[in-house]
Design a protein around this motif. Structure first.
Motif, PDB file in Angstrom:
ATOM      1  N   LEU A  55       4.507  -6.814 -60.812  1.00  0.00           N
ATOM      2  CA  LEU A  55       4.278  -7.199 -59.415  1.00  0.00           C
ATOM      3  C   LEU A  55       3.543  -8.537 -59.333  1.00  0.00           C
ATOM      4  N   ARG A  56       2.548  -8.717 -60.189  1.00  0.00           N
ATOM      5  CA  ARG A  56       1.784  -9.969 -60.153  1.00  0.00           C
ATOM      6  C   ARG A  56       2.675 -11.166 -60.485  1.00  0.00           C
ATOM      7  N   LEU A  57       3.491 -11.036 -61.518  1.00  0.00           N
ATOM      8  CA  LEU A  57       4.359 -12.141 -61.897  1.00  0.00           C
ATOM      9  C   LEU A  57       5.423 -12.403 -60.830  1.00  0.00           C
ATOM     10  N   SER A  58       5.986 -11.331 -60.277  1.00  0.00           N
ATOM     11  CA  SER A  58       7.004 -11.494 -59.234  1.00  0.00           C
ATOM     12  C   SER A  58       6.426 -12.200 -58.020  1.00  0.00           C
ATOM     13  N   LEU A  59       5.252 -11.771 -57.595  1.00  0.00           N
ATOM     14  CA  LEU A  59       4.631 -12.372 -56.410  1.00  0.00           C
ATOM     15  C   LEU A  59       4.170 -13.802 -56.673  1.00  0.00           C
ATOM     16  N   PHE A  60       3.730 -14.068 -57.898  1.00  0.00           N
ATOM     17  CA  PHE A  60       3.279 -15.418 -58.229  1.00  0.00           C
ATOM     18  C   PHE A  60       4.404 -16.432 -58.061  1.00  0.00           C
ATOM     19  N   VAL A  61       5.637 -15.984 -58.303  1.00  0.00           N
ATOM     20  CA  VAL A  61       6.802 -16.851 -58.131  1.00  0.00           C
ATOM     21  C   VAL A  61       7.361 -16.761 -56.720  1.00  0.00           C
ATOM     22  N   ALA A  62       7.407 -15.548 -56.172  1.00  0.00           N
ATOM     23  CA  ALA A  62       8.075 -15.334 -54.882  1.00  0.00           C
ATOM     24  C   ALA A  62       7.283 -15.887 -53.710  1.00  0.00           C
ATOM     25  N   VAL A  63       5.960 -15.770 -53.741  1.00  0.00           N
ATOM     26  CA  VAL A  63       5.158 -16.238 -52.600  1.00  0.00           C
ATOM     27  C   VAL A  63       5.297 -17.744 -52.385  1.00  0.00           C
ATOM     28  N   PRO A  64       5.131 -18.583 -53.408  1.00  0.00           N
ATOM     29  CA  PRO A  64       5.339 -20.016 -53.185  1.00  0.00           C
ATOM     30  C   PRO A  64       6.783 -20.358 -52.840  1.00  0.00           C
ATOM     31  N   ALA A  65       7.738 -19.608 -53.396  1.00  0.00           N
ATOM     32  CA  ALA A  65       9.137 -19.849 -53.041  1.00  0.00           C
ATOM     33  C   ALA A  65       9.355 -19.590 -51.556  1.00  0.00           C
ATOM     34  N   SER A  66       8.770 -18.509 -51.071  1.00  0.00           N
ATOM     35  CA  SER A  66       8.864 -18.173 -49.648  1.00  0.00           C
ATOM     36  C   SER A  66       8.233 -19.264 -48.781  1.00  0.00           C
ATOM     37  N   ALA A  67       7.045 -19.706 -49.184  1.00  0.00           N
ATOM     38  CA  ALA A  67       6.346 -20.740 -48.417  1.00  0.00           C
ATOM     39  C   ALA A  67       7.104 -22.065 -48.434  1.00  0.00           C
ATOM     40  N   ALA A  68       7.669 -22.404 -49.584  1.00  0.00           N
ATOM     41  CA  ALA A  68       8.405 -23.665 -49.691  1.00  0.00           C
ATOM     42  C   ALA A  68       9.685 -23.635 -48.861  1.00  0.00           C
ATOM     43  N   LEU A  69      10.405 -22.519 -48.894  1.00  0.00           N
ATOM     44  CA  LEU A  69      11.632 -22.405 -48.106  1.00  0.00           C
ATOM     45  C   LEU A  69      11.334 -22.531 -46.610  1.00  0.00           C
ATOM     46  N   ALA A  70      10.223 -21.942 -46.176  1.00  0.00           N
ATOM     47  CA  ALA A  70       9.861 -22.027 -44.760  1.00  0.00           C
ATOM     48  C   ALA A  70       9.413 -23.434 -44.384  1.00  0.00           C
ATOM     49  N   ALA A  71       8.583 -24.044 -45.236  1.00  0.00           N
ATOM     50  CA  ALA A  71       8.054 -25.376 -44.927  1.00  0.00           C
ATOM     51  C   ALA A  71       9.122 -26.459 -45.003  1.00  0.00           C
ATOM     52  N   LEU A  72      10.095 -26.267 -45.884  1.00  0.00           N
ATOM     53  CA  LEU A  72      11.133 -27.280 -46.099  1.00  0.00           C
ATOM     54  C   LEU A  72      12.502 -26.810 -45.605  1.00  0.00           C
ATOM     55  N   ALA A  73      12.512 -25.906 -44.645  1.00  0.00           N
ATOM     56  CA  ALA A  73      13.784 -25.326 -44.189  1.00  0.00           C
ATOM     57  C   ALA A  73      14.765 -26.401 -43.733  1.00  0.00           C
ATOM     58  N   GLU A  74      14.326 -27.275 -42.851  1.00  0.00           N
ATOM     59  CA  GLU A  74      15.234 -28.317 -42.347  1.00  0.00           C
ATOM     60  C   GLU A  74      15.665 -29.285 -43.448  1.00  0.00           C
ATOM     61  N   PRO A  75      14.742 -29.813 -44.256  1.00  0.00           N
ATOM     62  CA  PRO A  75      15.169 -30.718 -45.334  1.00  0.00           C
ATOM     63  C   PRO A  75      16.123 -30.062 -46.327  1.00  0.00           C
ATOM     64  N   ILE A  76      15.858 -28.817 -46.705  1.00  0.00           N
ATOM     65  CA  ILE A  76      16.718 -28.142 -47.679  1.00  0.00           C
ATOM     66  C   ILE A  76      18.113 -27.945 -47.114  1.00  0.00           C
ATOM     67  N   VAL A  77      18.188 -27.430 -45.893  1.00  0.00           N
ATOM     68  CA  VAL A  77      19.491 -27.187 -45.272  1.00  0.00           C
ATOM     69  C   VAL A  77      20.240 -28.505 -45.088  1.00  0.00           C
ATOM     70  N   THR A  78      19.520 -29.553 -44.732  1.00  0.00           N
ATOM     71  CA  THR A  78      20.160 -30.853 -44.536  1.00  0.00           C
ATOM     72  C   THR A  78      20.781 -31.374 -45.824  1.00  0.00           C
ATOM     73  N   VAL A  79      19.998 -31.393 -46.886  1.00  0.00           N
ATOM     74  CA  VAL A  79      20.471 -31.964 -48.152  1.00  0.00           C
ATOM     75  C   VAL A  79      21.589 -31.114 -48.765  1.00  0.00           C
ATOM     76  N   VAL A  80      21.487 -29.804 -48.653  1.00  0.00           N
ATOM     77  CA  VAL A  80      22.470 -28.931 -49.297  1.00  0.00           C
ATOM     78  C   VAL A  80      23.762 -28.832 -48.486  1.00  0.00           C
ATOM     79  N   PHE A  81      23.659 -28.806 -47.154  1.00  0.00           N
ATOM     80  CA  PHE A  81      24.831 -28.478 -46.344  1.00  0.00           C
ATOM     81  C   PHE A  81      25.274 -29.552 -45.350  1.00  0.00           C
ATOM     82  N   ALA A  82      24.393 -30.461 -44.948  1.00  0.00           N
ATOM     83  CA  ALA A  82      24.690 -31.350 -43.817  1.00  0.00           C
ATOM     84  C   ALA A  82      25.676 -32.457 -44.200  1.00  0.00           C
ATOM     85  N   ARG A  83      26.948 -32.105 -44.152  1.00  0.00           N
ATOM     86  CA  ARG A  83      28.026 -33.058 -44.413  1.00  0.00           C
ATOM     87  C   ARG A  83      29.222 -32.687 -43.546  1.00  0.00           C
TER      88      ARG A  83
END
Length: 289
Positions: free
Chosen positions: A86-114
């Protein structure tokens, strides 16, 4: 073959409920204006990256060890293995969750906006991604807990908790659909995973006694603190992008790359300052690999 399928069915239902939610989300989105299904589909693809590449790998690696400990009657060691997973999973998943939320628009733009994927599509997908990102940590935690039940020969409880996940998803999704449109489905997906995790932990504690989850709670608090610092940092960097110009824009590509690189560095530095032992464990595991 029939016997094998009967044995596998509870395992698939216990851990694969999120795939059922994906199918149901498409059904609910079919009642919404054009584009809703696509917004949810593309957002789901993004959250599957941290769930599949990191969190599930940690959980899957723990199952053989849990089964061996259980067969030897070493319950305390099995609980320790669960906490470690659980500790290892959360150590990776929590920042991934925060990064996806904080960078939602940039990520979607770069990956899909064409091409036909324009600003409206970016906005709709990004809103769905923010809500789905909140459930990444819950999904990451569900898998090691479910595997703990499997190690003790219990395939029934994960199925029942999977049914709870479906009930919460449908209840929230349907009730909020008119008010929040496709965002209701994304929100319901995350809320359902949280409800499933809470019930699994409660039933596991009832069966095995104290699980020692204070250790996990302390680790989670550190990961949350480091993730908040990281999310704030990448959000500031992302403001230098001109996201309306699409995913092929060199400036946007550079800004997103810088945001991700800085996010990893900031999270690692913050974790080290907070004395998160998981950072050293992951580095050591990488060196051994």
């Amino acid at each position: 073959l029939k016997r094998s399928l009967l044995l596998l069915a509870p395992l698939l239902l216990g851990t694969g409920v999120n795939q059922l939610n994906v199918l149901l989300s498409r059904l609910l989105a079919s009642f919404l204006p054009h584009g809703a299904q696509s917004f949810l589909y593309y957002a789901q693809r993004m959250v599957e990256i941290p769930q599949g590449m990191f969190a599930l790998a940690v959980a899957s690696a723990a199952l053989p060890s849990l089964a061996k400990l259980r067969s030897r009657g070493e319950d305390a060691e099995a609980k320790a293995m669960l906490r470690h997973s659980l500790r290892l999973s959360l150590f990776v998943a929590v920042p991934a969750s925060a990064a996806l939320a904080a960078l939602a628009e940039p990520i979607v733009t770069v990956v899909f906006a064409r091409g036909a994927f324009g600003t409206n599509e970016v906005a709709g997908t990004a809103r769905a991604l923010v809500w789905m990102a909140l459930g990444v940590s819950a999904v990451a935690s569900v898998h090691p807990v479910v595997r703990m039940f499997y190690a003790y020969g219990d395939t029934r409880t994960p199925v029942l908790c999977g049914a709870l996940n479906l009930a919460v998803f449908l209840g929230l999704g349907v009730s909020l659909l008119s008010a929040l449109s496709h965002e209701a489905i994304a929100l319901a997906t995350s809320a359902a995973s949280l409800a499933q995790l809470a019930r699994l932990l409660a039933l596991l504690r009832r069966r095995l006694g104290d699980l020692g989850l204070r250790e996990v709670a302390v680790s989670l608090a550190r990961a949350l603190a480091a993730s908040l610092v990281m999310a704030g940092s990448v959000h500031l960097i992302a403001r230098f992008g001109e996201w309306q110009r699409g995913g092929n824009d060199p400036r946007n590509l550079a800004v997103l790359a810088l945001s991700i690189g800085a996010g990893v560095a900031v999270y690692a530095a913050a974790s080290r300052l907070l004395r998160s032992t998981e950072l050293a464990e992951l580095i050591a595991a990488t060196d051994r690999g």
